[in-house]
Design a protein around this motif. Structure first.
Motif, PDB file in Angstrom:
ATOM      1  N   GLN A  74      34.320  12.800  57.640  1.00 52.48           N
ATOM      2  CA  GLN A  74      35.473  13.495  58.208  1.00 52.48           C
ATOM      3  C   GLN A  74      36.622  12.519  58.459  1.00 52.48           C
ATOM      4  O   GLN A  74      37.783  12.820  58.169  1.00 52.48           O
ATOM      5  N   ALA A  75      36.310  11.351  58.989  1.00 49.40           N
ATOM      6  CA  ALA A  75      37.342  10.354  59.296  1.00 49.40           C
ATOM      7  C   ALA A  75      38.079   9.901  58.044  1.00 49.40           C
ATOM      8  O   ALA A  75      39.285   9.603  58.089  1.00 49.40           O
ATOM      9  N   ASN A  76      37.353   9.865  56.921  1.00 47.13           N
ATOM     10  CA  ASN A  76      37.931   9.367  55.671  1.00 47.13           C
ATOM     11  C   ASN A  76      38.304  10.476  54.695  1.00 47.13           C
ATOM     12  O   ASN A  76      38.833  10.182  53.616  1.00 47.13           O
ATOM     13  N   GLY A  77      37.994  11.723  55.047  1.00 48.58           N
ATOM     14  CA  GLY A  77      38.260  12.812  54.121  1.00 48.58           C
ATOM     15  C   GLY A  77      37.516  12.618  52.810  1.00 48.58           C
ATOM     16  O   GLY A  77      38.061  12.824  51.728  1.00 48.58           O
ATOM     17  N   ALA A  78      36.246  12.209  52.907  1.00 48.82           N
ATOM     18  CA  ALA A  78      35.464  11.831  51.724  1.00 48.82           C
ATOM     19  C   ALA A  78      34.120  12.552  51.715  1.00 48.82           C
ATOM     20  O   ALA A  78      33.708  13.161  52.702  1.00 48.82           O
ATOM     21  N   GLN A  79      33.431  12.436  50.585  1.00 46.88           N
ATOM     22  CA  GLN A  79      32.123  13.052  50.426  1.00 46.88           C
ATOM     23  C   GLN A  79      30.983  12.056  50.602  1.00 46.88           C
ATOM     24  O   GLN A  79      29.820  12.406  50.437  1.00 46.88           O
ATOM     25  N   GLU A  80      31.329  10.811  50.904  1.00 43.83           N
ATOM     26  CA  GLU A  80      30.321   9.758  51.072  1.00 43.83           C
ATOM     27  C   GLU A  80      30.547   9.037  52.390  1.00 43.83           C
ATOM     28  O   GLU A  80      31.660   9.007  52.911  1.00 43.83           O
ATOM     29  N   ASP A  81      29.485   8.446  52.913  1.00 44.78           N
ATOM     30  CA  ASP A  81      29.594   7.601  54.107  1.00 44.78           C
ATOM     31  C   ASP A  81      29.874   6.178  53.640  1.00 44.78           C
ATOM     32  O   ASP A  81      28.947   5.388  53.385  1.00 44.78           O
ATOM     33  N   VAL A  82      31.151   5.872  53.505  1.00 44.94           N
ATOM     34  CA  VAL A  82      31.569   4.584  52.945  1.00 44.94           C
ATOM     35  C   VAL A  82      32.515   3.879  53.904  1.00 44.94           C
ATOM     36  O   VAL A  82      33.352   4.510  54.551  1.00 44.94           O
ATOM     37  N   LEU A  83      32.373   2.559  53.997  1.00 43.89           N
ATOM     38  CA  LEU A  83      33.269   1.714  54.789  1.00 43.89           C
ATOM     39  C   LEU A  83      33.605   0.457  53.997  1.00 43.89           C
ATOM     40  O   LEU A  83      32.877   0.088  53.079  1.00 43.89           O
ATOM     41  N   PRO A  84      34.683  -0.225  54.383  1.00 42.97           N
ATOM     42  CA  PRO A  84      34.924  -1.548  53.823  1.00 42.97           C
ATOM     43  C   PRO A  84      34.339  -2.638  54.726  1.00 42.97           C
ATOM     44  O   PRO A  84      34.323  -2.492  55.943  1.00 42.97           O
ATOM     45  N   VAL A  85      33.848  -3.697  54.127  1.00 43.00           N
ATOM     46  CA  VAL A  85      33.643  -4.917  54.911  1.00 43.00           C
ATOM     47  C   VAL A  85      35.038  -5.351  55.356  1.00 43.00           C
ATOM     48  O   VAL A  85      35.970  -5.366  54.568  1.00 43.00           O
ATOM     49  N   PRO A  86      35.221  -5.640  56.635  1.00 41.14           N
ATOM     50  CA  PRO A  86      36.541  -6.050  57.093  1.00 41.14           C
ATOM     51  C   PRO A  86      36.862  -7.433  56.563  1.00 41.14           C
ATOM     52  O   PRO A  86      36.511  -8.429  57.167  1.00 41.14           O
ATOM     53  N   ALA A  87      37.491  -7.456  55.422  1.00 43.38           N
ATOM     54  CA  ALA A  87      37.802  -8.725  54.765  1.00 43.38           C
ATOM     55  C   ALA A  87      39.300  -8.966  54.794  1.00 43.38           C
ATOM     56  O   ALA A  87      40.078  -8.043  55.000  1.00 43.38           O
ATOM     57  N   THR A  88      39.680 -10.213  54.582  1.00 43.81           N
ATOM     58  CA  THR A  88      41.090 -10.562  54.444  1.00 43.81           C
ATOM     59  C   THR A  88      41.249 -11.478  53.246  1.00 43.81           C
ATOM     60  O   THR A  88      40.483 -12.423  53.066  1.00 43.81           O
ATOM     61  N   TYR A  89      42.212 -11.149  52.428  1.00 43.23           N
ATOM     62  CA  TYR A  89      42.550 -11.971  51.262  1.00 43.23           C
ATOM     63  C   TYR A  89      43.994 -12.436  51.380  1.00 43.23           C
ATOM     64  O   TYR A  89      44.866 -11.652  51.751  1.00 43.23           O
ATOM     65  N   VAL A  90      44.236 -13.700  51.050  1.00 45.37           N
ATOM     66  CA  VAL A  90      45.611 -14.183  50.899  1.00 45.37           C
ATOM     67  C   VAL A  90      45.855 -14.362  49.413  1.00 45.37           C
ATOM     68  O   VAL A  90      45.086 -15.040  48.726  1.00 45.37           O
ATOM     69  N   ILE A  91      46.877 -13.727  48.926  1.00 47.81           N
ATOM     70  CA  ILE A  91      47.182 -13.735  47.494  1.00 47.81           C
ATOM     71  C   ILE A  91      48.451 -14.540  47.266  1.00 47.81           C
ATOM     72  O   ILE A  91      49.496 -14.252  47.864  1.00 47.81           O
ATOM     73  N   GLY A  92      48.351 -15.565  46.431  1.00 42.12           N
ATOM     74  CA  GLY A  92      49.493 -16.430  46.173  1.00 42.12           C
ATOM     75  C   GLY A  92      50.535 -15.757  45.292  1.00 42.12           C
ATOM     76  O   GLY A  92      50.288 -14.735  44.657  1.00 42.12           O
ATOM     77  N   CYS A  93      51.706 -16.361  45.241  1.00 42.64           N
ATOM     78  CA  CYS A  93      52.811 -15.817  44.454  1.00 42.64           C
ATOM     79  C   CYS A  93      52.470 -15.708  42.973  1.00 42.64           C
ATOM     80  O   CYS A  93      53.076 -14.925  42.242  1.00 42.64           O
ATOM     81  N   ASN A  94      51.504 -16.510  42.526  1.00 50.01           N
ATOM     82  CA  ASN A  94      51.079 -16.452  41.121  1.00 50.01           C
ATOM     83  C   ASN A  94      50.061 -15.344  40.854  1.00 50.01           C
ATOM     84  O   ASN A  94      49.545 -15.224  39.741  1.00 50.01           O
ATOM     85  N   GLY A  95      49.760 -14.543  41.889  1.00 46.60           N
ATOM     86  CA  GLY A  95      48.836 -13.429  41.719  1.00 46.60           C
ATOM     87  C   GLY A  95      47.376 -13.796  41.846  1.00 46.60           C
ATOM     88  O   GLY A  95      46.502 -12.955  41.624  1.00 46.60           O
ATOM     89  N   ARG A  96      47.102 -15.034  42.205  1.00 45.58           N
ATOM     90  CA  ARG A  96      45.709 -15.465  42.359  1.00 45.58           C
ATOM     91  C   ARG A  96      45.319 -15.551  43.836  1.00 45.58           C
ATOM     92  O   ARG A  96      46.147 -15.853  44.687  1.00 45.58           O
ATOM     93  N   ILE A  97      44.053 -15.276  44.082  1.00 49.21           N
ATOM     94  CA  ILE A  97      43.532 -15.329  45.446  1.00 49.21           C
ATOM     95  C   ILE A  97      43.439 -16.789  45.890  1.00 49.21           C
ATOM     96  O   ILE A  97      42.854 -17.625  45.213  1.00 49.21           O
ATOM     97  N   LYS A  98      44.052 -17.073  47.029  1.00 52.65           N
ATOM     98  CA  LYS A  98      44.090 -18.448  47.533  1.00 52.65           C
ATOM     99  C   LYS A  98      43.103 -18.689  48.669  1.00 52.65           C
ATOM    100  O   LYS A  98      42.649 -19.802  48.862  1.00 52.65           O
ATOM    101  N   PHE A  99      42.837 -17.661  49.430  1.00 51.89           N
ATOM    102  CA  PHE A  99      41.960 -17.831  50.592  1.00 51.89           C
ATOM    103  C   PHE A  99      41.264 -16.502  50.882  1.00 51.89           C
ATOM    104  O   PHE A  99      41.866 -15.442  50.737  1.00 51.89           O
TER     105      PHE A  99
END
Length: 201
Positions: free
Chosen positions: A156-181
């Motif tokens: 209900q919270a997600n308006g979805a048909q599955e019980d799905v969550l994200p791992v609370p992750a953080t990505y820093v993406i550099g100006c070149n489009g690559r993941i830096k951290f």
């Protein structure tokens, strides 16, 4: 400035029971993207209906990409409130902050009300962005049932048909489009501070 580095963090639930690693990796499984890899492109809309696209954002500077579970999660609300309070630490370095969530637009509105968030929060319909960044996991039925016992129906919270969550992750993406951290921790109680992300930038 143009030092583009990846943010870090983790996000999960309320005073709810924490899913075990085995539970978190059943069905849909989550594992971090590697630093140095190309960040998956994505498009979405923020709570005001404005377009949010990674390609366009990177023309202005590095992007800090957060994932959070929902307005029902006190750890998420605390993190987003702290992010808002210290946002200038990141924007002063040229970074743009984008937050991704599976929750509905109505619940995003509740999150904004609780946290005073002024950064874009994007509803990830169908878990497309979450899946691209490998943060998606299926909550097993016993755990989902416990959540419902606390008044949190994930479908209900997600308006979805599955019980799905994200791992609370953080990505820093550099100006070149690559993941830096990357900060990727299934333990929702563990979050990277804004100061740590600012230092990465």
């Amino acid at each position: 400035m143009n030092n583009c580095l990846l943010l870090s963090f983790a996000t999960l639930a309320l005073a709810l029971p924490q899913a075990s690693h085995a539970q978190q990796t059943s069905a849909r499984t989550a594992a971090p993207l590697a630093a140095g890899s190309v960040a998956p492109a994505f498009k979405g809309k923020d709570a005001a209906g404005r377009p949010v696209e990674l390609k366009q954002l990177l023309k202005k500077g590095p992007v800090v990409l957060y994932f959070y579970r929902g307005q029902w999660c006190p750890y998420c609300n605390k993190q987003l409130s702290q992010l808002q309070d210290s946002l200038q630490l990141l924007t002063a370095k040229g970074a743009q902050v984008v937050v991704i969530t599976p929750e509905t637009q109505e619940n995003i509105g509740k999150t904004v009300e609780k946290t005073k968030a002024a950064f874009p929060i994007v509803q990830d319909r169908g878990f497309v962005i979450m899946t691209a960044y490998h943060t998606t996991f299926t909550v097993d039925e016993p755990t989902a049932k416990k959540y419902r016992g606390f008044g949190v129906d994930l479908r209900q919270a997600n308006g979805a048909q599955e019980d799905v969550l994200p791992v609370p992750a953080t990505y820093v993406i550099g100006c070149n489009g690559r993941i830096k951290f990357v900060y990727f921790n299934p333990d929702y109680k563990q979050r990277a501070s804004v100061h740590r992300i600012a230092a990465a930038l």
